[in-house]
Design an enzyme around this catalytic site. Structure first.
Site, PDB file in Angstrom:
ATOM      1  N   GLU A  65       0.967  -1.413  -0.279  1.00 63.28           N
ATOM      2  CA  GLU A  65       0.005   0.231  -0.035  1.00 63.28           C
ATOM      3  C   GLU A  65       0.904   1.286  -0.097  1.00 63.28           C
ATOM      4  O   GLU A  65       1.472   1.559   0.937  1.00 63.28           O
ATOM      5  CB  GLU A  65      -0.828   0.127   1.246  1.00 63.28           C
ATOM      6  CG  GLU A  65      -1.863  -1.165   1.459  1.00 63.28           C
ATOM      7  CD  GLU A  65      -3.028  -1.066   0.611  1.00 63.28           C
ATOM      8  OE1 GLU A  65      -3.356   0.237  -0.329  1.00 63.28           O
ATOM      9  OE2 GLU A  65      -4.001  -2.047   0.678  1.00 63.28           O
TER      10      GLU A  65
ATOM     11  N   CYS B 266      -2.399   9.193   2.239  1.00 61.79           N
ATOM     12  CA  CYS B 266      -1.929   8.700   1.016  1.00 61.79           C
ATOM     13  C   CYS B 266      -2.950   9.132  -0.166  1.00 61.79           C
ATOM     14  O   CYS B 266      -2.758   9.081  -1.164  1.00 61.79           O
ATOM     15  CB  CYS B 266      -1.842   7.162   1.184  1.00 61.79           C
ATOM     16  SG  CYS B 266      -3.401   6.407   1.957  1.00 61.79           S
TER      17      CYS B 266
END
Ligand code: NAD
Length: 508
Positions: A265, A299
């Site tokens: 991720e 993110c």
């Protein structure tokens, strides 16, 4: 933008609040050297801690591997009970954990509370999952045969997490891994050791309360070296790593070289397309929260605004006006919307990116200045009009910079949108159903998350979370993301009294 950095809590006050929260959770800090807990609010050290060594990593994996031998055959709903109790403890200590996140990661109170809520939500989801780890029954070509898929626990799951979601990312992985029958060794960010100690202590308490094996979870307090030891340990069946693309580029090939599985991720470079039909009352709050929220340190932060030329001036003016009303300062103060950046390195990265943008012909429309005179890194979120998608725009700068690009045709907007190496989150603001559907279609957004009329950040845990390209391809949280934490077996069962070979092969 209003500078509220004049009245910040001091380091002594932050240390006292952190120790109070840890005491209420029942956690203690391993005294020693090697690691420091610090607060981005003051930029100063709160506590020194003992860092785990490579030997400690080996021992933690030994213990987790041993616990796996019994945990994997514990019925999944019984494993779910452990996660249910963890969820209860998270509810009980919601405020304590949020305090630690604000102190160590600098998140404003509402977002810190939101991060803990996300942990509670994933626990609830995982408890349900513990009764839903289903396989398929498949039609067999042979008479008197049955074909089935079964899912089994995988082994030790190594979790490496980033500073910006210091506890939630752990819970996404851990709650799901535990109900799947795996055991977990967690190496959190070296920037956020205290929240890791607190979250891990709550799981320990849940383990004590339910009688689960103590080593179903192990916490490692270490820097990058500790992460590397976990990456290279062949007993770690799945390495779930959240962080920068730089980190993933190192971790992915190392895990693959030992035929381990990785779930990556990594960084994003998220964009929203604003079309001429967009409802600006919906669009503007969506843009401002996604771009300036969490001081640009998600993110999924909105980093690129791709606006139709006809509405670009109005959108830019209105975003700039909204930016002018943002309070920057103490994340504990309810009026503050933008807290500090995590450290000086982040401030330097932001300043460098703005300089590069100016050299490319970009114009800062709002923000971009450093605020305050203390050790904490407070900046005004920046809004920058760019003449094109230059190299700096195509990189992820982990700070609040929103690049504005303009487009004329829908195809051009999608091409600009996809022309970056990352593929995490995306959105389109439009009232035109055809544009919305085209954005979501196979030749539309190439991201793992594609939204309509909301921003790029703030995903719910019910869906699978993750992104494509340099974001790493991993999926966590809801939907069928649990399958990454299990191994699949295909079973063929012959309940007839004859031998039948597949593909009509005859033999003997
Ligand atoms: P980082 O890459 O600096 O560190 C993340 C973690 O990786 C830390 O625990 C660190 O110790 C460890 N690490 C670093 N190098 C390593 C190596 N070679 N081997 C093993 N472990 C190593 O990231 P950060 O600054 O903490 O977090 C910000 C980054 O994380 C941003 O790029 C952001 O987009 C990304 N992020 C992605 C997601 C997602 O779900 N896609 C979520 C949160 C953050």
């Amino acid at each position: 933008m209003t500078d509220h950095t004049a009245s910040l809590p001091g380091t002594d006050e932050l240390r006292r609040r952190a120790l109070d929260a840890l005491r209420r959770v029942g956690a203690s800090v391993p005294a020693g050297t090697g690691l420091s807990a610090r607060s981005p609010i003051t930029g100063e050290t709160l506590l020194d801690l003992r860092a785990d060594t490579a030997d400690d990593v080996g021992r933690a994996v030994d213990e987790a591997a041993e616990a796996f031998a019994t945990w994997r055959t514990t019925p999944p709903p019984v494993r779910g009970e452990l996660v249910r109790v963890l969820g209860e403890l998270l509810r009980e200590h919601h405020g304590d954990l949020a305090d630690l996140i604000t102190i160590e990661a600098g998140k404003i109170r509402s977002e810190a509370l939101g991060e803990i809520q996300e942990m509670i939500d994933i626990c609830d989801l995982a408890v349900g999952m513990s009764r839903q780890l289903y396989g398929r029954s498949i039609a067999s070509e042979r008479p008197g045969h049955r074909l089935a898929e079964t899912w089994h626990p995988l082994g030790v799951v190594g979790v490496i997490s980033a500073f910006n979601f210091p506890a939630a990312v752990w819970s996404w992985n851990t709650a799901v891994a535990l109900v799947c029958g795996d055991t977990v060794v967690w190496k959190p960010s070296e920037l956020t050791p205290l929240i890791s100690i607190a979250a891990s202590r709550l799981l320990d308490r849940a383990i004590e309360r339910t009688g689960a094996p103590a080593a179903v979870h192990r916490l490692l307090l270490a820097g990058r070296d500790g992460g590397e030891a976990l990456v290279d340990d062949a007993r770690v069946a799945l390495l779930s790593a959240t962080g920068s693309t730089r980190m993933g580029r190192e971790v992915g090939p190392r895990v693959a070289a030992r035929f381990g599985r990785s779930l990556l991720e990594l960084g994003g470079n998220n964009a929203s397309v604003v079309t001429p039909s967009a409802d600006l009352e919906v669009t503007l709050p969506g843009i401002v929260f996604a771009a300036a929220g969490t001081a640009g340190q998600r993110c999924t932060t909105l980093r690129r605004l791709i606006v139709h030329r006809d509405v670009a001036d109005e959108v830019v003016d209105r975003v700039a006006a909204a930016y002018a009303r943002l309070n920057v300062g103490d994340p504990f103060d309810e009026k503050t919307l933008v807290g500090p950046l995590v450290n000086e390195r982040a401030a330097t990265a932001m300043a460098t990116a703005l300089d590069r943008a100016a050299a490319d012909g970009g114009t800062i429309v709002a923000g971009g200045n450093r605020l305050g005179s203390g050790g904490g890194v407070f900046v005004e979120p920046a809004l920058v009009r760019m003449p094109g998608q230059t190299a700096v725009v195509r990189e992820e700068t982990f700070a609040p910079i929103l690049w504005v690009l303009t487009y004329d045709t829908f195809d051009e907007a999608v091409a600009l949108h996809n022309d970056v190496p990352q593929g995490l989150s995306s959105s389109i603001f439009t009232r035109d159903q055809q544009e919305a559907e085209r954005f979501l279609a196979a030749d539309g957004s190439d991201c793992g998350i594609a939204n309509v009329n909301i921003g790029t950040s703030g995903a719910e845990i019910g869906g699978a979370f993750g992104g494509e390209k340099e974001t790493g391809g991993g999926r966590e949280s809801g939907s069928d993301a649990w399958k990454a934490y299990m191994r699949r077996a295909t079973n063929t069962i012959n309940y007839s009294d004859r031998v039948a070979l597949a593909q009509n092969v005859s033999f003997l």
